[in-house]
Design an enzyme around this catalytic site. Structure first.
Site, PDB file in Angstrom:
ATOM      1  N   HIS A  75       0.867  -1.183   0.000  1.00  0.00           N
ATOM      2  CA  HIS A  75       0.000   0.000   0.000  1.00  0.00           C
ATOM      3  C   HIS A  75       0.903   1.232   0.000  1.00  0.00           C
ATOM      4  O   HIS A  75       1.670   1.444   0.939  1.00  0.00           O
ATOM      5  CB  HIS A  75      -0.924   0.000   1.221  1.00  0.00           C
ATOM      6  CG  HIS A  75      -1.965  -1.074   1.149  1.00  0.00           C
ATOM      7  ND1 HIS A  75      -2.497  -1.674   2.252  1.00  0.00           N
ATOM      8  CD2 HIS A  75      -2.567  -1.648   0.065  1.00  0.00           C
ATOM      9  CE1 HIS A  75      -3.386  -2.585   1.870  1.00  0.00           C
ATOM     10  NE2 HIS A  75      -3.452  -2.577   0.544  1.00  0.00           N
ATOM     11  N   GLU A  78       1.543   3.781   3.016  1.00  0.00           N
ATOM     12  CA  GLU A  78       1.795   3.233   4.354  1.00  0.00           C
ATOM     13  C   GLU A  78       3.301   3.100   4.496  1.00  0.00           C
ATOM     14  O   GLU A  78       3.904   2.188   3.963  1.00  0.00           O
ATOM     15  CB  GLU A  78       1.047   1.898   4.510  1.00  0.00           C
ATOM     16  CG  GLU A  78      -0.462   2.087   4.324  1.00  0.00           C
ATOM     17  CD  GLU A  78      -1.263   0.780   4.416  1.00  0.00           C
ATOM     18  OE1 GLU A  78      -0.695  -0.252   4.773  1.00  0.00           O
ATOM     19  OE2 GLU A  78      -2.476   0.837   4.115  1.00  0.00           O
ATOM     20  N   HIS A 176       2.565  -2.990   6.760  1.00  0.00           N
ATOM     21  CA  HIS A 176       1.575  -1.943   6.495  1.00  0.00           C
ATOM     22  C   HIS A 176       1.584  -0.954   7.650  1.00  0.00           C
ATOM     23  O   HIS A 176       2.240  -1.168   8.675  1.00  0.00           O
ATOM     24  CB  HIS A 176       0.171  -2.561   6.409  1.00  0.00           C
ATOM     25  CG  HIS A 176      -0.003  -3.519   5.287  1.00  0.00           C
ATOM     26  ND1 HIS A 176      -0.833  -3.268   4.217  1.00  0.00           N
ATOM     27  CD2 HIS A 176       0.544  -4.739   5.059  1.00  0.00           C
ATOM     28  CE1 HIS A 176      -0.778  -4.296   3.384  1.00  0.00           C
ATOM     29  NE2 HIS A 176       0.042  -5.196   3.875  1.00  0.00           N
ATOM     30  N   GLU A 258       0.987  -4.645  10.922  1.00  0.00           N
ATOM     31  CA  GLU A 258       0.498  -3.263  10.939  1.00  0.00           C
ATOM     32  C   GLU A 258       1.345  -2.538  11.968  1.00  0.00           C
ATOM     33  O   GLU A 258       1.249  -2.789  13.166  1.00  0.00           O
ATOM     34  CB  GLU A 258      -0.986  -3.230  11.313  1.00  0.00           C
ATOM     35  CG  GLU A 258      -1.895  -4.005  10.364  1.00  0.00           C
ATOM     36  CD  GLU A 258      -2.205  -3.245   9.082  1.00  0.00           C
ATOM     37  OE1 GLU A 258      -1.781  -2.068   8.955  1.00  0.00           O
ATOM     38  OE2 GLU A 258      -2.860  -3.827   8.193  1.00  0.00           O
TER      39      GLU A 258
HETATM   40 ZN    ZN Z   1      -2.052  -1.679   4.135  1.00  0.00          ZN
END
Ligand code: ZN
Length: 663
Positions: A75, A78, A176, A258
């Site tokens: 992404h 990010e 991410h 994350e």
């Molecule tokens: Zn992501």
């Protein structure tokens, strides 16, 4: 462990650009030629390079080592993981040969790092690729996009897939931001529901996720996620995620990291993120060394094999790296049975493999080629009561099981397209309304079976018993999504549970031998009716193989490669087969003769098969006269009429043909 201090150079006190990241990776590979290689994996949609750096001892050699990778920033907006990857690269390369623990990790693991999977998105500071594709929804998914090919997928997805196809990754993680948690598979399930969906390796995924989160205190102490970890689908399900693809299709473990609640935190916070993630990244990577590992080879040549490795009772295959034959099956401590298969070899199960904490248990395996039937191998014409040799080749030190059948290819098929226009007598139906046959929908032909026209809180069911074998049918569901459901059960176990409005869908499975009850059911909740508000079934097929196999010998002595066998009944559908019996009772794969052969009725009374009914046959009959099935001295050959006893009728039968010759 003692680290060299890794400083952020003043000139780089901001997120590095796409160009700077490329230059950084190139410089590292130049500065550390003994352990680092720069790889260009392919191009993004706009032609930017997706680069990996490989860090390991002997980077140009395939070795017996697990392959590991970090991938960041699929992404494009990010931005913490990309910097963590660059710091990690510096940590490994600057401390190699200095810090013994880090040096060992680099020596023992083939480490790959891709800081920017979505370089176009990074340049434009957008989540998706330049065509608006969310790359973490773009991978093959067994429920929404099952073909494991790059066709129709984004360039960036295809680059990662092709690289993965050419590699043998044991473990990976993709980075991410937007939350602070380790997310482990599965991210999706057949229902597309937000419910906990464990892999067969749930214990392992919880362990490795906590290996990451426990070294990252803000993550470990997260108020949102206990111990800073979550099952992906329990949080929210996604279609086409990368971690599910790695596990389902590639035999590789992956989690989604994350790293920050803020998508792009100020760069001044990056050193803090690094101090929170450094030990996590090392500890997580080190888990690829736990479990069972070894090399799978050809027992004759010693050459490495492309093999699948399965833990018995865990529905998950991993694969050897065919260049070296090495496999790395991550497992928690315990005792396991491991099953090895390679095309053209006997499968092998090794029982009671003990896994301890820490370093993986080593289990090297050599697979044997299976035995092969030489004779009878198809097309022969044998005679009832006349002995023949069943001959095979194989390992002369081995023991074997040999069987015959006289009804090879006896296949029974149930095929019902409901083209009679009504449910036949084999079906039962009930509930609030019965199923019926309709011409309003069909998968093929003119008719299909349809659930009854029920209302809220009602159910309509249909059942049928079938024999074991290959089952398939087509179904179409058109109802309120998420509330009204089509359910299909086999022997009471739910196999299909689906709602919504879709087209004709194929279902198939293999039923074990014996009788089974199939149950199709349409089940409505307390309100709402959408679309056609029903379910259709069409083209039911059950194919049952009734071939019966009988032992000629259940277990030969070692070194025996042929056995005498006397066929006792006429048929055109004979076949023989052989398989290896391993020490401890495990079996190899059957090898069948190529074709069927025939056994024809011979000359009645020619008990010894020498072509003439004479005194020697009479003597043989009299030697077994009066003995019946179950008696020690019973002989099926002298029981000419198969009555179960050698008696007066058999003697009369022989005497009636006395003196005749054959053919
Ligand atoms: Zn992501």
């Amino acid at each position: 462990m003692a680290w060299l201090f890794v400083a952020v150079t003043p000139a780089a006190a901001q997120y590095r650009t796409y160009t700077e990241i490329g230059a950084f990776l190139r410089d590292v590979s130049i500065d550390h030629p003994e352990i680092a290689r720069l790889h260009d994996l392919g191009l993004s949609e706009e032609g930017r390079h997706i680069r990996a750096i490989q860090i390991t001892d002997n980077p140009d050699l395939e070795e017996d080592e697990p392959e590991f990778r970090y991938i960041s920033t699929m992404h494009g907006d990010e931005w913490v993981g990309n910097e963590m990857c660059l710091f990690f690269i510096d940590l490994l390369t600057d401390n190699y040969g200095v810090d013994p623990d880090l040096t060992e990790l680099v020596d023992e693991i083939d480490i790959w790092i891709v800081p920017l999977m979505n370089p176009d998105g990074y340049v434009y500071v957008q989540r998706e690729n330049v065509n608006g594709v969310d790359l973490n929804r773009d991978f093959p998914d067994p429920y929404t996009s099952p073909e494991n090919t790059t066709e129709g997928r984004a360039a960036e997805t295809a680059v990662i897939m092709n690289w993965t196809f050419a590699s043998s990754f044991t473990l990976s993680a993709n980075m991410h931001t937007g939350a602070l948690v380790v997310n482990y598979p599965f991210d999706n399930n057949p229902e597309g529901a937000d419910v906990y969906t464990p892999t067969p390796d749930d214990d392992l995924f919880i362990y490795i996720s906590e290996e990451y989160s426990q070294h990252n205190l803000p993550m470990w102490n997260s108020p949102a996620f206990y111990h800073g970890i979550t099952n992906g689908a329990a949080w929210y399900h996604i279609d086409g995620g990368m971690q599910d693809w790695n596990y389902h299709y590639m035999g590789s473990n992956e989690v989604t990291l994350e790293l920050s609640n803020i998508y792009i935190p100020p760069y001044s916070q990056i050193p803090t993120y690094w101090s929170q993630n450094r030990d996590s990244m090392l500890a997580y990577m080190a888990t690829c060394l736990i479990g069972v590992r070894g090399i799978v080879t050809d027992a004759t040549t010693g050459l490495p094999l492309a093999a699948t490795v399965t833990v018995v009772n865990r529905d998950h295959e991993i694969y050897t790296d065919p260049d070296v034959g090495d496999y790395h099956r991550m497992l928690m401590p315990g005792t396991y049975d491991l099953h090895f298969e390679a095309e053209g070899y006997d499968p092998l199960t090794v029982t009671n493999v003990v896994v301890s904490s820490g370093e993986a248990t080593r289990l090297d395996v050599a697979l044997e080629p299976p035995p092969q039937i030489v004779s009878p191998n198809g097309g022969e014409m044998l005679t009832v009561g006349v002995a023949t040799e069943v001959i095979w080749t194989g390992d002369p030190d081995a023991q074997f099981q040999v069987q015959y059948t006289s009804n090879y290819g006896d296949i029974a098929a149930v095929i019902d397209g409901f083209e009679d226009g009504e449910l036949g007598p084999d079906y039962d139906t009930g509930g609030n309304q019965v199923w019926y046959v309709t011409s309003s929908q069909s998968h093929s032909g003119s008719y299909s079976a349809r659930a009854g026209d029920i209302g809220d809180n009602q159910v309509s069911w249909m059942t049928r018993s079938v024999s074991g074998g290959d089952l398939s049918f087509w179904y179409r569901v058109s109802c309120e999504s998420g509330y009204d459901f089509f359910n299909f059960h086999i022997d009471g176990d739910l196999e299909i549970h689906i709602s919504g409005h879709g087209g004709w869908t194929y279902y198939s499975t293999t039923l074990p031998p014996g009788s089974h009850e199939l149950r199709w059911e349409y089940d409505k909740d307390g309100s709402q009716s959408h679309y056609y508000d029903t379910v259709w079934i069409d083209d039911l097929e059950v194919t049952t193989d009734n071939t019966e196999w009988f032992d000629i010998v259940a277990l030969t002595d070692p070194g025996v490669m042929s056995v005498e066998w006397v066929p006792l009944a006429a048929s055109d559908d004979y076949k023989v087969r052989v398989r290896r019996v391993y020490d401890g009772g495990g079996y190899g794969a059957w090898d069948e003769s190529d074709g069927t052969f025939s056994v024809e009725a011979g000359l009645i009374g020619d008990l010894n098969g020498d072509g003439v009914v004479d005194l020697s046959d009479l003597a043989l009959l009299l030697a077994h006269y009066g003995w019946c099935e179950g008696d020690a001295n019973y002989n099926p050959v002298t029981d000419i009429d198969d009555s179960g006893c050698t008696d007066l009728a058999d003697l009369a039968g022989l005497l009636a043909h006395y003196g005749e010759t054959y053919p």
